[in-house]
Scaffold this motif. Structure first.
Motif, mmCIF file in Angstrom:
data_model
loop_
_atom_site.group_PDB
_atom_site.id
_atom_site.type_symbol
_atom_site.label_atom_id
_atom_site.label_comp_id
_atom_site.label_asym_id
_atom_site.label_seq_id
_atom_site.Cartn_x
_atom_site.Cartn_y
_atom_site.Cartn_z
ATOM 1 N N ALA A 181 0.834 -1.207 0.000
ATOM 2 C CA ALA A 181 0.000 0.000 0.000
ATOM 3 C C ALA A 181 0.866 1.253 0.000
ATOM 4 O O ALA A 181 0.572 2.234 -0.700
ATOM 5 C CB ALA A 181 -0.939 -0.007 1.207
ATOM 6 N N ALA A 182 1.966 1.217 0.779
ATOM 7 C CA ALA A 182 2.856 2.372 0.854
ATOM 8 C C ALA A 182 3.541 2.622 -0.485
ATOM 9 O O ALA A 182 3.620 3.769 -0.962
ATOM 10 C CB ALA A 182 3.901 2.151 1.947
ATOM 11 N N VAL A 183 4.022 1.550 -1.120
ATOM 12 C CA VAL A 183 4.727 1.694 -2.402
ATOM 13 C C VAL A 183 3.786 2.221 -3.481
ATOM 14 O O VAL A 183 4.099 3.192 -4.194
ATOM 15 C CB VAL A 183 5.335 0.348 -2.838
ATOM 16 N N ILE A 184 2.637 1.576 -3.587
ATOM 17 C CA ILE A 184 1.672 1.999 -4.615
ATOM 18 C C ILE A 184 1.192 3.417 -4.330
ATOM 19 O O ILE A 184 1.046 4.238 -5.246
ATOM 20 C CB ILE A 184 0.489 1.007 -4.667
ATOM 21 N N GLY A 185 0.973 3.714 -3.041
ATOM 22 C CA GLY A 185 0.525 5.059 -2.660
ATOM 23 C C GLY A 185 1.536 6.124 -3.039
ATOM 24 O O GLY A 185 1.174 7.208 -3.538
ATOM 25 N N LEU A 186 2.834 5.843 -2.840
ATOM 26 C CA LEU A 186 3.878 6.802 -3.178
ATOM 27 C C LEU A 186 3.940 7.049 -4.688
ATOM 28 O O LEU A 186 4.079 8.190 -5.146
ATOM 29 C CB LEU A 186 5.234 6.306 -2.676
ATOM 30 N N ILE A 187 3.841 5.968 -5.450
ATOM 31 C CA ILE A 187 3.911 6.110 -6.914
ATOM 32 C C ILE A 187 2.686 6.846 -7.451
ATOM 33 O O ILE A 187 2.786 7.719 -8.329
ATOM 34 C CB ILE A 187 4.064 4.728 -7.583
ATOM 35 N N VAL A 188 1.522 6.517 -6.911
ATOM 36 C CA VAL A 188 0.294 7.216 -7.327
ATOM 37 C C VAL A 188 0.370 8.700 -6.956
ATOM 38 O O VAL A 188 -0.009 9.581 -7.738
ATOM 39 C CB VAL A 188 -0.950 6.554 -6.691
ATOM 40 N N ALA A 189 0.901 8.968 -5.747
ATOM 41 C CA ALA A 189 1.058 10.366 -5.328
ATOM 42 C C ALA A 189 2.010 11.108 -6.265
ATOM 43 O O ALA A 189 1.798 12.267 -6.619
ATOM 44 C CB ALA A 189 1.578 10.422 -3.892
ATOM 45 N N GLY A 190 3.074 10.403 -6.677
ATOM 46 C CA GLY A 190 4.009 11.004 -7.620
ATOM 47 C C GLY A 190 3.352 11.335 -8.942
ATOM 48 O O GLY A 190 3.661 12.358 -9.569
ATOM 49 N N PHE A 191 2.418 10.478 -9.372
ATOM 50 C CA PHE A 191 1.702 10.702 -10.636
ATOM 51 C C PHE A 191 0.866 11.979 -10.560
ATOM 52 O O PHE A 191 0.892 12.803 -11.480
ATOM 53 C CB PHE A 191 0.804 9.493 -10.921
ATOM 54 N N PHE A 192 0.140 12.156 -9.468
ATOM 55 C CA PHE A 192 -0.764 13.308 -9.354
ATOM 56 C C PHE A 192 -0.025 14.599 -8.971
ATOM 57 O O PHE A 192 -0.416 15.693 -9.394
ATOM 58 C CB PHE A 192 -1.864 13.018 -8.331
ATOM 59 N N ILE A 193 1.039 14.451 -8.166
ATOM 60 C CA ILE A 193 1.744 15.648 -7.698
ATOM 61 C C ILE A 193 2.776 16.137 -8.711
ATOM 62 O O ILE A 193 2.897 17.337 -8.973
ATOM 63 C CB ILE A 193 2.408 15.380 -6.331
ATOM 64 N N LYS A 194 3.532 15.186 -9.305
ATOM 65 C CA LYS A 194 4.643 15.592 -10.174
ATOM 66 C C LYS A 194 4.510 15.121 -11.615
ATOM 67 O O LYS A 194 5.397 15.377 -12.434
ATOM 68 C CB LYS A 194 5.955 15.095 -9.585
ATOM 69 N N GLY A 195 3.439 14.392 -11.899
ATOM 70 C CA GLY A 195 3.185 14.015 -13.285
ATOM 71 C C GLY A 195 3.580 12.584 -13.604
ATOM 72 O O GLY A 195 4.318 11.930 -12.860
ATOM 73 N N PRO A 196 3.095 12.086 -14.778
ATOM 74 C CA PRO A 196 3.330 10.704 -15.203
ATOM 75 C C PRO A 196 4.816 10.351 -15.325
ATOM 76 O O PRO A 196 5.226 9.248 -14.960
ATOM 77 C CB PRO A 196 2.634 10.628 -16.564
#
Length: 391
Positions: free
Chosen positions: A258-273
């Protein structure tokens, strides 16, 4: 020379013969005591599985390593083999096979028609109870400690050899592990003392000879005295249960994914694909590369190493399938254990070279070291992902 203790309560006498599992003197002590005392019953500190191993030297040849790994029992089998390795190596140093004194007690009981009882808890239950009380990192520490003890290249000094002959080699190792991992001391030491004492106390007849490891003597005597004072006697079924996972323990394996996926998803929305993709590549690299290195160190087939590299980043995101299961099964498929591997496993486990040469044990080392590599990658990768997100 082992020790002998007599515990008498009214017309009941229990004679404890404390032995070392790799000492000819202990074998002689056991035979002499049974011959001289002619007891009503004999208790032996061994379980049915270990007795079968002593009687059937080809027991390991019946292993189905594919089935073991598929059932998620790779860690347990490796731990069992390493314990066997430790005892057998000690036997080579002393010239006596581990457990010969227990086997002698059983054979003499059978020849004299004296009822005998196998009083030790199944070693698999002991390991599983210790396993259940240990964290994932603790499991790795436990196996590392076992491997270190079993495969130490240091020669035993005369003083150490003398000390070994006065002690129970397996229990000495258990005590070392208990010191290394205090959380499992109760399981490895105290519970076995209680279990043995209960079985011995419950044995029929006025005179009982109990053959036990010397290290258990104080604990057994203390328990027996408490039973005689009509204090609470434990339920053996409770000491044979495998503790269920707590809710927290069941939840934790899902926390990391959950932490790993959450970090990557957050990176997508905060800093882009693009940033999210870079985070995923980082995760893939650190987890996959370290799992591949673990497989390489174990001497895995190149395709097994590739399987670890590709699968580890994904298996680390689910507690259902570990990378060790993938690499173990791939290695077992590419380098199927031969008849000679199964026949020689009892000898090969006594040395590092043999352990890595034998295909059965090599598969288990691939399973273990790739799992360790992926675990290290996981705990390195999460802080790195956090740093990328914050940077």
């Amino acid at each position: 020379m082992g020790s002998i203790e007599r515990v008498v309560f009214g017309d009941r006498e229990i004679i404890l013969v404390g032995t070392a599992h790799v000492s000819q003197e202990s074998v002689d002590d056991v035979r002499n005591m049974i011959e001289n005392e002619n007891p009503d019953s004999i208790c032996v500190e061994i379980d049915a599985g270990r007795l079968e191993t002593l009687k059937d030297k080809n027991r390991w040849s019946k292993l189905d390593v594919f089935k073991i790994i598929k059932q998620g029992q790779g860690f347990m089998l490796l731990a069992s083999l390493v314990l066997s390795s430790f005892q057998k190596r000690m036997g080579l140093e002393t010239g006596v096979n581990p457990g010969d004194e227990m086997k002698a007690a059983v054979e003499l009981a059978e020849s004299k028609n004296i009822p005998y009882y196998l009083c030790d808890r199944d070693i698999q239950i002991t390991l599983k109870r210790a396993w259940a009380k240990t964290s994932f990192w603790g499991k790795n520490k436990l196996l590392a400690a076992l491997l270190g003890s079993a495969f130490s290249n240091e020669k035993i000094s005369e003083e150490e050899l003398k000390k070994l002959k006065e002690q129970d080699a397996l229990n000495s190792m258990m005590e070392e592990l208990a010191d290394y991992l205090p959380d499992v001391k109760t399981v490895l030491i105290d519970e076995r003392d209680t279990y043995l004492a209960t079985k011995i106390w419950q044995s029929p007849g006025k005179k009982t000879v109990a053959v036990v490891g010397a290290g258990h003597m104080p604990g057994i005597i203390s328990c027996i005295k408490s039973f005689a004072d009509e204090r609470h006697m434990p339920e053996l079924k409770e000491l044979e249960k495998i503790p269920p996972k707590s809710k927290l323990t069941s939840f934790l394996p899902w926390l990391i994914p959950a932490a790993v996926i959450g970090l990557i998803v957050a990176g997508f929305f905060i800093k882009g694909p693009a940033h999210a993709f870079n985070m995923f590549i980082l995760w893939f690299a650190v987890n996959g590369v370290l799992a591949a290195i673990g497989s390489l160190v174990a001497g895995a087939h190149p395709l097994t190493i590739l399987a670890g590299l590709v699968s580890a980043p994904f298996t680390s995101l689910t507690p259902v399938v570990g990378v060790g299961m993938v690499t173990g099964l791939v290695e077992a498929s590419l380098r199927k254990p031969r008849v000679e591997d199964l026949e020689r496993i009892n000898d090969d486990i006594t040395s590092i070279k043999g352990f890595f040469k034998n295909r059965v044990t090599k598969i288990l080392m691939v399973f273990f070291l790739s799992s360790v590599g992926s675990s290290i990658g996981t705990f390195i990768g999460i802080p790195w992902l956090s740093g990328l997100l914050a940077g």
